[in-house]
Design a protein around this motif. Sequence first.
Motif, mmCIF file in Angstrom:
data_model
loop_
_atom_site.group_PDB
_atom_site.id
_atom_site.type_symbol
_atom_site.label_atom_id
_atom_site.label_comp_id
_atom_site.label_asym_id
_atom_site.label_seq_id
_atom_site.Cartn_x
_atom_site.Cartn_y
_atom_site.Cartn_z
ATOM 1 N N ALA A 82 16.896 41.764 -0.609
ATOM 2 C CA ALA A 82 18.092 41.308 -0.420
ATOM 3 C C ALA A 82 18.693 40.455 -1.682
ATOM 4 O O ALA A 82 18.004 40.049 -2.394
ATOM 5 N N GLY A 83 20.071 39.915 -1.563
ATOM 6 C CA GLY A 83 20.731 39.200 -2.529
ATOM 7 C C GLY A 83 20.130 37.527 -2.478
ATOM 8 O O GLY A 83 19.470 37.104 -1.314
ATOM 9 N N THR A 84 20.094 37.006 -3.492
ATOM 10 C CA THR A 84 19.428 35.658 -3.688
ATOM 11 C C THR A 84 19.893 34.680 -2.612
ATOM 12 O O THR A 84 19.410 33.745 -1.845
ATOM 13 N N ARG A 85 21.315 34.721 -2.325
ATOM 14 C CA ARG A 85 22.085 33.662 -1.410
ATOM 15 C C ARG A 85 21.633 34.061 -0.013
ATOM 16 O O ARG A 85 20.995 33.166 0.659
ATOM 17 N N GLU A 86 21.444 35.278 0.345
ATOM 18 C CA GLU A 86 20.820 35.567 1.740
ATOM 19 C C GLU A 86 19.521 35.183 1.732
ATOM 20 O O GLU A 86 19.123 34.392 2.839
ATOM 21 N N VAL A 87 18.795 35.443 0.982
ATOM 22 C CA VAL A 87 17.249 35.254 1.078
ATOM 23 C C VAL A 87 17.052 33.523 1.093
ATOM 24 O O VAL A 87 16.153 33.145 1.746
ATOM 25 N N CYS A 88 17.789 32.812 0.230
ATOM 26 C CA CYS A 88 17.508 31.224 0.425
ATOM 27 C C CYS A 88 18.010 30.860 1.567
ATOM 28 O O CYS A 88 17.338 29.762 2.020
ATOM 29 N N LYS A 89 19.006 31.380 2.102
ATOM 30 C CA LYS A 89 19.588 31.037 3.529
ATOM 31 C C LYS A 89 18.467 31.371 4.541
ATOM 32 O O LYS A 89 18.264 30.429 5.509
ATOM 33 N N ALA A 90 18.051 32.562 4.405
ATOM 34 C CA ALA A 90 16.795 32.782 5.525
ATOM 35 C C ALA A 90 15.729 31.873 5.252
ATOM 36 O O ALA A 90 15.018 31.655 6.367
ATOM 37 N N ALA A 91 15.231 31.589 3.891
ATOM 38 C CA ALA A 91 13.678 30.893 3.996
ATOM 39 C C ALA A 91 14.303 29.525 4.349
ATOM 40 O O ALA A 91 13.534 28.766 5.001
ATOM 41 N N VAL A 93 16.628 28.188 6.812
ATOM 42 C CA VAL A 93 16.469 28.369 8.487
ATOM 43 C C VAL A 93 15.253 28.624 8.649
ATOM 44 O O VAL A 93 14.761 28.269 9.947
ATOM 45 N N LEU A 94 14.072 29.304 8.136
ATOM 46 C CA LEU A 94 13.039 29.738 8.933
ATOM 47 C C LEU A 94 12.254 28.277 8.859
ATOM 48 O O LEU A 94 11.454 28.108 9.632
ATOM 49 N N VAL A 95 12.473 27.226 7.926
ATOM 50 C CA VAL A 95 11.929 26.248 7.978
ATOM 51 C C VAL A 95 12.011 25.522 9.402
ATOM 52 O O VAL A 95 11.035 24.921 10.041
ATOM 53 N N LYS A 96 13.107 25.562 9.442
ATOM 54 C CA LYS A 96 13.646 24.909 11.118
ATOM 55 C C LYS A 96 12.930 25.811 12.095
ATOM 56 O O LYS A 96 12.634 25.070 13.178
ATOM 57 N N VAL A 97 12.762 27.065 11.989
ATOM 58 C CA VAL A 97 12.384 27.952 13.221
ATOM 59 C C VAL A 97 10.875 27.363 13.290
ATOM 60 O O VAL A 97 10.655 27.146 14.459
ATOM 61 N N HIS A 98 10.211 27.341 12.145
ATOM 62 C CA HIS A 98 8.772 27.009 12.213
ATOM 63 C C HIS A 98 8.622 25.514 12.515
ATOM 64 O O HIS A 98 7.494 25.360 13.106
ATOM 65 N N ALA A 158 7.407 34.904 -4.729
ATOM 66 C CA ALA A 158 7.768 34.834 -3.488
ATOM 67 C C ALA A 158 7.441 33.666 -2.796
ATOM 68 O O ALA A 158 8.011 33.103 -1.631
ATOM 69 N N ALA A 159 6.292 33.081 -3.085
ATOM 70 C CA ALA A 159 5.616 31.840 -2.482
ATOM 71 C C ALA A 159 6.590 30.619 -2.562
ATOM 72 O O ALA A 159 6.464 29.968 -1.722
ATOM 73 N N GLU A 160 7.496 30.803 -3.557
ATOM 74 C CA GLU A 160 8.500 29.745 -3.841
ATOM 75 C C GLU A 160 9.375 29.670 -2.690
ATOM 76 O O GLU A 160 10.332 28.745 -2.394
ATOM 77 N N LEU A 161 9.670 30.817 -1.689
ATOM 78 C CA LEU A 161 10.317 30.870 -0.588
ATOM 79 C C LEU A 161 9.626 30.278 0.515
ATOM 80 O O LEU A 161 10.147 30.365 1.740
ATOM 81 N N GLN A 162 8.444 29.998 0.494
ATOM 82 C CA GLN A 162 7.729 29.413 1.521
ATOM 83 C C GLN A 162 7.371 27.716 1.425
ATOM 84 O O GLN A 162 7.818 27.398 0.383
ATOM 85 N N THR A 163 6.518 27.030 2.514
ATOM 86 C CA THR A 163 6.317 25.946 2.041
ATOM 87 C C THR A 163 5.234 25.683 1.139
ATOM 88 O O THR A 163 4.698 24.659 0.563
ATOM 89 N N GLY A 311 22.787 26.053 -3.633
ATOM 90 C CA GLY A 311 22.472 24.680 -3.069
ATOM 91 C C GLY A 311 21.514 24.389 -1.809
ATOM 92 O O GLY A 311 22.028 23.715 -0.865
ATOM 93 N N TYR A 312 20.384 25.026 -2.233
ATOM 94 C CA TYR A 312 19.237 24.861 -1.384
ATOM 95 C C TYR A 312 18.212 24.050 -1.805
ATOM 96 O O TYR A 312 17.930 24.109 -3.027
ATOM 97 N N SER A 313 17.551 23.326 -0.985
ATOM 98 C CA SER A 313 16.263 22.610 -1.522
ATOM 99 C C SER A 313 14.909 23.649 -1.413
ATOM 100 O O SER A 313 15.222 24.729 -0.908
ATOM 101 N N ARG A 314 13.745 23.179 -2.147
ATOM 102 C CA ARG A 314 12.748 23.766 -1.885
ATOM 103 C C ARG A 314 12.300 23.883 -0.465
ATOM 104 O O ARG A 314 12.427 22.782 0.278
ATOM 105 N N PRO A 315 11.744 24.886 0.038
ATOM 106 C CA PRO A 315 11.411 24.774 1.616
ATOM 107 C C PRO A 315 10.500 23.859 2.130
ATOM 108 O O PRO A 315 10.633 23.234 3.016
ATOM 109 N N ALA A 316 9.548 23.455 1.007
ATOM 110 C CA ALA A 316 8.626 22.416 1.229
ATOM 111 C C ALA A 316 9.165 21.331 1.306
ATOM 112 O O ALA A 316 8.701 20.168 2.150
ATOM 113 N N GLU A 317 10.559 20.846 0.902
ATOM 114 C CA GLU A 317 11.375 19.528 0.893
ATOM 115 C C GLU A 317 12.521 19.665 1.766
ATOM 116 O O GLU A 317 13.183 18.939 2.111
#
Length: 353
Positions: A82-91, A93-98, A158-163, A311-317
Amino acid sequence: MARLRRGDVTPHEDYGFFGPGSVVWKVWSYPTAPTVGFQRAVVVEELDPPLVAAVHATQGIYRRARTRYDRTLRYFAMVAFAGTREVCKAADVLVKVHSKAIGELPYGGGTYDANDPASQLWIQLTGWHSILYAYEKYGPGKLTEQEETEYWEACALAAELQTCSPDDVPRSREGVRAYFAEMRPRLSASPIARQAMNHLLRTELVLPPTPWWAKPASLVVARAQRIATIATLPRWMRELAGIRQSRLLDTIVVPVMKTAFALAHLSPRLELLLIGRLSPSTVPVIAPMKLGVPPRTQEVLTPAEARARHGYSRPAEAHLDFRARQAARVFEDGKAPSDQGLIESQEILGPLG
């Protein structure tokens, strides 16, 4: 779905983090990825005590098996295609899901948190390793040395999209083996792990309802995938989890599945049809790649570039205050965590029900 045309496909905003010609697109676009590779990943994951505790607490794989499979596979595919904007948004919101998946470990004491970097690293490596393993066993075979180096570098990216930290991701097959060897003493086939693993091996639970006349064929497909997935599991893991299958079945299933996947891969539209049965929400993610629909902007970004642009933060932050409130609800107030992340995730990962 069989009549899906290029003109019906919505292009992505950009090529995402990998793009055409990458080894990620080569491996993850093969039909072994969303089938045996993905199923193997979610089965093996359950041997990690903190992870299976989170899975058991939310009960998602039991209450909504098909939806859970669909949403999770969609996210995996988004990271690859997918495109980067979509992926950043998904990553994000996934922090909030988890953040909902926190609590007390049911065995041995301690707590679990699905956003914990160690759990996220386990998910990352079991996923990428399983996708590659299935490709090698039931697909075209082993990658070249150069391709494999690129593959594990991509895994770290891709691990940069995780915590978890990309610095903790091994960059070679030997490094990945060392990681799993280090993890092996920590793995446990607890009662809830065995329950989850056997449940996730029931492929028929994620297939759509079929008319009576098609049910025998559907059950044959489900049974074949189960056999193929078990055949990828090392003997020690099967013994640990109480999963049994003969060496004869392990051997017979290989040429059968290699042939089936090779035939499916001859037709992108057939692949999309098959993906649509397993995971309808994944089709719009992979259709541009399968049908050769270029993105609006033909560029590949790094996660850092994408976060800065969108305009997204690193998932860990990300969402630290929200995660702290969730922890306070669970550990201090004795209440259930909020479903806010799950509710928000439906916009990008698909409906819960």
